[in-house]
Design an enzyme around this catalytic site. Structure first.
Site, PDB file in Angstrom:
ATOM      1  N   HIS A 246       0.811  -1.217   0.000  1.00  0.00           N
ATOM      2  CA  HIS A 246       0.000   0.000   0.000  1.00  0.00           C
ATOM      3  C   HIS A 246       0.849   1.275   0.000  1.00  0.00           C
ATOM      4  CE1 HIS A 246       0.584  -0.374   4.453  1.00  0.00           C
ATOM      5  NE2 HIS A 246       0.598   0.957   4.386  1.00  0.00           N
ATOM      6  N   ASP A 281       0.200  -7.732   1.168  1.00  0.00           N
ATOM      7  CA  ASP A 281       0.642  -6.351   1.378  1.00  0.00           C
ATOM      8  C   ASP A 281       2.162  -6.257   1.411  1.00  0.00           C
ATOM      9  OD1 ASP A 281       0.170  -3.651   1.559  1.00  0.00           O
ATOM     10  OD2 ASP A 281       0.045  -3.633   3.750  1.00  0.00           O
ATOM     11  N   SER A 361       4.875   2.317   7.973  1.00  0.00           N
ATOM     12  CA  SER A 361       4.553   1.176   7.119  1.00  0.00           C
ATOM     13  C   SER A 361       5.759   0.782   6.274  1.00  0.00           C
ATOM     14  CB  SER A 361       3.384   1.516   6.198  1.00  0.00           C
ATOM     15  OG  SER A 361       2.211   1.743   6.941  1.00  0.00           O
TER      16      SER A 361
END
Length: 501
Positions: A246, A281, A361
């Site tokens: 993402h 992911d 992230s």
């Protein structure tokens, strides 16, 4: 009834007195009483005969003259207390002889024969003496503030003002005449001391020093929009960097999009997408920069709840940020889906309380030895978007498997059962309710139907739709697994050969 009886002429008093004493006649004693209480035959006279007679007691001596004078009866014509031994009242009042004032005899408080009466209340002359007069224990009159005259009050006030004025003027004069020190002092050097800082092996500072060179910041720019994230170097020789899907998915296939990796030393390099996996992911980037520091990869099997961990990344665009905490849970099913990204994954996450914020992230989650145990991916949030002490990381074993597939083929495959489900419970048992079965899928071939509730895969309990995805993804495509379902109130087991997705 009361008439004299016939034949009686003498007075009634001649009748013998019936109440007069009567002679006492006692029966003679018995022989036993005579033996016990009788006089012995050899004893003549009283028992007390021959005892010595005590001498007569002497008369008490007359009292001393001082006692007679002090405690004897008063002289004729006098009453009340007597005079002191001197024979006349004292000439002066003393603390030891307050009774001998000249008016002592007329003082009702000192006259024991004075009658007790209730007199009128005390009346004070407010002009001469306002209120009662108060004396201390030594008989001195106490001075009260209201007894002071206006003149004394004015004199006291003037004295206070005079003292204040003199003190203030002296202080002002001294401060004005004292020379001020200069503001600047050229050549000043502050003293140096040895702080004696000691850092134990395995401390957060040591871990951060060793790991931070292997963590990079990821900058993504699409047109006028931009985003930041983090990444970890997993192959420094070939320039491979792992991050979250993402973080970079928005730049895939977009003309003019730029992805840039910024390293620990501040240098940067353009990055290209090697491959992306929305189902986990995970994404891998490649940079053309030799000599990168590679992160040491740990093992998910060695991680236990309570282990200390350190999170390193670029939260909120702040590169090189280090936070610490512990592993608070393992194998936590977490669904990942982000707006503006094609990520649609369910991971079996490592849960940590190390503060993680947007921008972390793709960053590193390492253990106390500095080994990578996870890729920071998501946070639990109440809506504000910040850390609330619940962060989630993709386990390092999952990352290693997906990254190797992406580097080798550019894509990754996962096992699939071919069902869509949602979490249900009957109050005593949880499971995943089958909403539909894909035609030709592994579930259809195994005989799984709609309205079945999956409760276990290979003996591992399934309590939600997320747990079902994690349980299936733990196996390889083509592997046959046992699936337990509840149908019509009874449980049954079926064999399903997993598909590749």
């Amino acid at each position: 009834m009361y008439a004299r009886p016939a034949g009686h002429a003498a007075p009634f008093s001649d009748v013998p007195d019936r109440l007069a004493p009567r002679p006492v006649t006692a029966p003679p004693p018995s022989p036993a009483q005579a033996v016990a209480f009788g006089r012995p035959a050899s004893t003549v006279g009283g028992f007390a005969d021959g005892r010595p007679t005590p001498p007569p007691r002497p008369a008490p001596p007359p009292p001393a003259e001082a006692l007679v004078r002090a405690f004897g009866p008063a002289a004729g014509g006098r009453r009340g207390l007597q005079e002191p031994p001197a024979g006349r009242p004292g000439r002066r009042r003393t603390a030891t002889g307050p009774w001998w004032k000249p008016d002592a005899r007329q003082d009702p408080w000192r006259d024991p024969y004075a009658p007790a009466v209730l007199g009128p209340p005390a009346v004070y002359d407010e002009a001469a003496q306002p209120g009662p007069v108060v004396f201390d224990a030594q008989g001195r009159r106490k001075l009260r503030l209201r007894d002071l005259s206006v003149r004394l009050w004015v004199l006291g006030l003037l004295a206070v003002l005079l003292v204040g004025a003199v003190g203030g003027g002296a202080g002002w004069y001294l401060t004005k005449t004292n020379d001020e020190t200069p503001l600047l002092a050229p050549g000043t050097q502050l003293s140096e001391v040895d702080p004696g800082i000691t850092r134990e092996p395995g401390s957060v500072s040591e871990i951060a020093q060793n790991v931070m060179p292997a963590v990079v910041s990821i900058e993504v720019r699409v047109g006028q929009a931009g985003a930041t994230g983090s990444g970890v170097v997993i192959d420094g020789e070939n320039g491979y960097i792992v991050t979250n899907n993402h973080v970079v998915s928005g730049a895939e296939g977009i003309e003019g999009a730029e992805i840039r990796a910024v390293f620990f030393d501040g240098s940067g390099s353009a990055a290209r997408i090697v491959g992306r996996d929305p189902a986990s992911d995970i994404a891998v980037l490649k940079v053309e920069k030799p000599g990168l520091v590679t992160a040491a990869l740990g093992s998910s099997d060695d991680v236990v709840v309570g282990d200390p961990v350190v999170a390193i990344g670029s939260p909120l665009g702040l590169a090189g940020t280090v936070t610490s905490g512990i592993v608070s849970a393992l194998e936590r099913p977490v669904r990942l889906a982000g707006e503006g990204s094609d990520t649609n994954a369910v991971i079996s996450a490592v849960q940590t309380d190390a503060p993680i914020n947007p921008g972390n992230s793709g960053g590193a989650l390492v253990d106390a030895s500095g080994a990578l145990i996870g890729i920071n991916t998501a946070i639990a949030s109440t809506g504000a978007g910040g850390s609330i002490g619940l962060g989630f990381a993709i386990p390092v074993d999952t990352m290693r498997d997906i990254a190797e597939q992406l580097i080798s083929t550019g894509s990754a495959v996962h096992a699939s059962l071919g069902v869509n489900t949602r979490s249900v419970t009957d109050g005593t048992r949880d499971g995943a309710l089958v909403l539909n079965v894909e035609p030709g899928s592994a579930a259809a071939a195994a005989g799984i139907r709609e309205e079945d509730v999956v409760i276990a895969v290979e003996g591992e309990a399934v309590g939600s739709s997320e747990e079902l995805v994690v349980a299936v993804d733990a196996h390889d495509p083509g592997e046959t697994v046992t699936v337990e379902v509840v149908r019509g109130g009874a449980s049954t087991e079926v064999e399903a050969t997993l598909d590749a997705a």
